[in-house]
Design an enzyme around this catalytic site. Sequence first.
Site, PDB file in Angstrom:
ATOM      1  N   TYR A  58       0.826  -1.223   0.000  1.00  0.00           N
ATOM      2  CA  TYR A  58       0.000   0.000   0.000  1.00  0.00           C
ATOM      3  C   TYR A  58       0.855   1.267   0.000  1.00  0.00           C
ATOM      4  O   TYR A  58       0.463   2.285  -0.561  1.00  0.00           O
ATOM      5  CB  TYR A  58      -1.006  -0.033   1.164  1.00  0.00           C
ATOM      6  N   ARG A  61       1.466   1.839  -3.626  1.00  0.00           N
ATOM      7  CA  ARG A  61       0.271   2.353  -4.317  1.00  0.00           C
ATOM      8  C   ARG A  61      -0.039   3.781  -3.877  1.00  0.00           C
ATOM      9  O   ARG A  61      -0.474   4.613  -4.667  1.00  0.00           O
ATOM     10  CB  ARG A  61      -0.922   1.425  -4.059  1.00  0.00           C
ATOM     11  N   HIS A 111     -14.476   1.048  -0.570  1.00  0.00           N
ATOM     12  CA  HIS A 111     -13.359   0.144  -0.243  1.00  0.00           C
ATOM     13  C   HIS A 111     -12.266   0.869   0.519  1.00  0.00           C
ATOM     14  O   HIS A 111     -11.135   0.386   0.594  1.00  0.00           O
ATOM     15  CB  HIS A 111     -12.777  -0.472  -1.530  1.00  0.00           C
ATOM     16  N   CYS A 122      -8.294   0.332  18.342  1.00  0.00           N
ATOM     17  CA  CYS A 122      -9.355   1.219  18.866  1.00  0.00           C
ATOM     18  C   CYS A 122     -10.226   1.813  17.778  1.00  0.00           C
ATOM     19  O   CYS A 122     -11.106   2.635  18.040  1.00  0.00           O
ATOM     20  CB  CYS A 122      -8.710   2.357  19.670  1.00  0.00           C
ATOM     21  N   CYS A 141      -4.486   5.526  20.744  1.00  0.00           N
ATOM     22  CA  CYS A 141      -4.332   4.592  21.875  1.00  0.00           C
ATOM     23  C   CYS A 141      -2.923   4.049  22.015  1.00  0.00           C
ATOM     24  O   CYS A 141      -2.643   3.241  22.900  1.00  0.00           O
ATOM     25  CB  CYS A 141      -5.326   3.422  21.698  1.00  0.00           C
ATOM     26  N   GLY A 177     -15.874   1.762 -15.591  1.00  0.00           N
ATOM     27  CA  GLY A 177     -14.521   1.260 -15.355  1.00  0.00           C
ATOM     28  C   GLY A 177     -14.421   0.162 -14.333  1.00  0.00           C
ATOM     29  O   GLY A 177     -13.445   0.091 -13.588  1.00  0.00           O
ATOM     30  N   THR A 178     -15.425  -0.726 -14.298  1.00  0.00           N
ATOM     31  CA  THR A 178     -15.334  -1.839 -13.360  1.00  0.00           C
ATOM     32  C   THR A 178     -15.732  -3.131 -14.067  1.00  0.00           C
ATOM     33  O   THR A 178     -16.628  -3.153 -14.914  1.00  0.00           O
ATOM     34  CB  THR A 178     -16.201  -1.618 -12.101  1.00  0.00           C
ATOM     35  N   ASN A 203     -17.522   1.251 -20.095  1.00  0.00           N
ATOM     36  CA  ASN A 203     -16.374   0.417 -19.773  1.00  0.00           C
ATOM     37  C   ASN A 203     -15.581   0.115 -21.050  1.00  0.00           C
ATOM     38  O   ASN A 203     -16.124   0.182 -22.152  1.00  0.00           O
ATOM     39  CB  ASN A 203     -16.857  -0.891 -19.118  1.00  0.00           C
TER      40      ASN A 203
HETATM   41  N1  APR Z   1     -11.461   3.023 -19.736  1.00  0.00           N
HETATM   42  C1  APR Z   1     -12.554   2.358 -19.315  1.00  0.00           C
HETATM   43  N2  APR Z   1     -12.516   1.126 -18.745  1.00  0.00           N
HETATM   44  C2  APR Z   1     -11.302   0.567 -18.599  1.00  0.00           C
HETATM   45  C3  APR Z   1     -10.106   1.190 -19.012  1.00  0.00           C
HETATM   46  C4  APR Z   1     -10.217   2.478 -19.604  1.00  0.00           C
HETATM   47  N3  APR Z   1      -9.143   3.160 -20.026  1.00  0.00           N
HETATM   48  N4  APR Z   1      -9.066   0.350 -18.744  1.00  0.00           N
HETATM   49  C5  APR Z   1      -9.591  -0.749 -18.173  1.00  0.00           C
HETATM   50  N5  APR Z   1     -10.936  -0.628 -18.095  1.00  0.00           N
HETATM   51  C6  APR Z   1     -11.896  -1.590 -17.556  1.00  0.00           C
HETATM   52  C7  APR Z   1     -11.529  -3.041 -17.803  1.00  0.00           C
HETATM   53  O1  APR Z   1     -12.099  -3.482 -19.030  1.00  0.00           O
HETATM   54  C8  APR Z   1     -12.170  -3.734 -16.600  1.00  0.00           C
HETATM   55  O2  APR Z   1     -13.494  -4.167 -16.915  1.00  0.00           O
HETATM   56  O3  APR Z   1     -11.896  -1.422 -16.145  1.00  0.00           O
HETATM   57  C9  APR Z   1     -12.241  -2.662 -15.521  1.00  0.00           C
HETATM   58  C10 APR Z   1     -11.277  -2.897 -14.364  1.00  0.00           C
HETATM   59  O4  APR Z   1     -11.671  -4.078 -13.713  1.00  0.00           O
HETATM   60  P1  APR Z   1     -10.849  -4.573 -12.446  1.00  0.00           P
HETATM   61  O5  APR Z   1      -9.398  -4.548 -12.757  1.00  0.00           O
HETATM   62  O6  APR Z   1     -11.498  -5.858 -12.004  1.00  0.00           O
HETATM   63  O7  APR Z   1     -11.094  -3.447 -11.345  1.00  0.00           O
HETATM   64  P2  APR Z   1     -12.394  -3.220 -10.472  1.00  0.00           P
HETATM   65  O8  APR Z   1     -13.609  -3.667 -11.208  1.00  0.00           O
HETATM   66  O9  APR Z   1     -12.338  -1.820 -10.008  1.00  0.00           O
HETATM   67  O10 APR Z   1     -12.135  -4.200  -9.224  1.00  0.00           O
HETATM   68  C11 APR Z   1     -13.100  -4.149  -8.190  1.00  0.00           C
HETATM   69  O11 APR Z   1     -11.747  -5.651  -6.896  1.00  0.00           O
HETATM   70  O12 APR Z   1      -9.711  -6.318  -6.175  1.00  0.00           O
HETATM   71  C12 APR Z   1     -10.811  -5.634  -5.809  1.00  0.00           C
HETATM   72  O13 APR Z   1     -10.915  -3.947  -4.204  1.00  0.00           O
HETATM   73  C13 APR Z   1     -10.493  -4.206  -5.511  1.00  0.00           C
HETATM   74  O14 APR Z   1     -11.899  -2.280  -5.885  1.00  0.00           O
HETATM   75  C14 APR Z   1     -11.344  -3.429  -6.508  1.00  0.00           C
HETATM   76  C15 APR Z   1     -12.428  -4.415  -6.879  1.00  0.00           C
END
Ligand code: APR
Length: 235
Positions: A58, A61, A111, A122, A141, A177-178, A203
């Site tokens: 961390y 990061r 998160h 604490c 503490c 972006g997930t 995405n």
């Molecule tokens: N623009 C849009 N989307 C993008 C880009 C971009 N430039 N680059 C990557 N992506 C997309 C990928 O296609 C993917 O679907 O972002 C997504 C990232 O997915 P993960 O790497 O799984 O990240 P995330 O979904 O945030 O993970 C969720 O998992 O490990 C835990 O706590 C951690 O918060 C995290 C959680």
Amino acid sequence: MFEPMKNCITILTGAGISAESGLGTFRDEGGLWAQQRIEDVATPEGFARNPELVQGFYNARRAQAVEAVPNAAHEALARLEAEYDGEVLIVTQNVDGLHEKAGSRNVLHMHGALNGALCAACEHRWEAPLVMHVADSCPNCAAQATRPDIVWFGEMPYGMEQIDEALQRSTLFASIGTSGNVYPAAGFVAEARRLGCATIELNLEPSEGFSLFDEARHGAATQTVPAWVAKLLKP
Ligand code: APR
């Protein structure tokens, strides 16, 4: 039950929105989980087994996030919050501070965040130093039980009640972006649909939950998000 407000947008963001700011995602090719095992650096058991390794992960990061600059997608969401005639809540899975650096104020870090420190003894929370050490003692503490204020696998994410209330009063849910791999965040789209929200995914590629969205715009966030926000703000 909240009456749906006139305009309320709940936006879930993940690592993909910060990719173009140079911060790694987790599950893309060469992502963070290809470099480190989740069980070693993102679980309470991993921290108990090797706290130096976890603090080091961390710290690295945190140093990267401090240098990172928000991109056009973060900036577009900040503009949406400032100019939209209604409420905009960003629920982010990300632990970087790029939404706030871009000017967003209504941000919920489900998160946790790299700039947060937590005492496991604490539960005191304070602003994390750039580098955290295992031997650091809690400013409240004095216990040597400090950890990054990050929600690890197996722990309860933050703000779940607030997120549920926001979804109940939202008219639109956007996921940006997930990959839709990790719950409870991955379940928000199904809940939003159940509550009658319109749903959109922005995405790079179809996520795990792709089929649950009414609409999808696939491509880089710095392209898709500003265009989407411009459309929302068009009079
Ligand atoms: N623009 C849009 N989307 C993008 C880009 C971009 N430039 N680059 C990557 N992506 C997309 C990928 O296609 C993917 O679907 O972002 C997504 C990232 O997915 P993960 O790497 O799984 O990240 P995330 O979904 O945030 O993970 C969720 O998992 O490990 C835990 O706590 C951690 O918060 C995290 C959680």
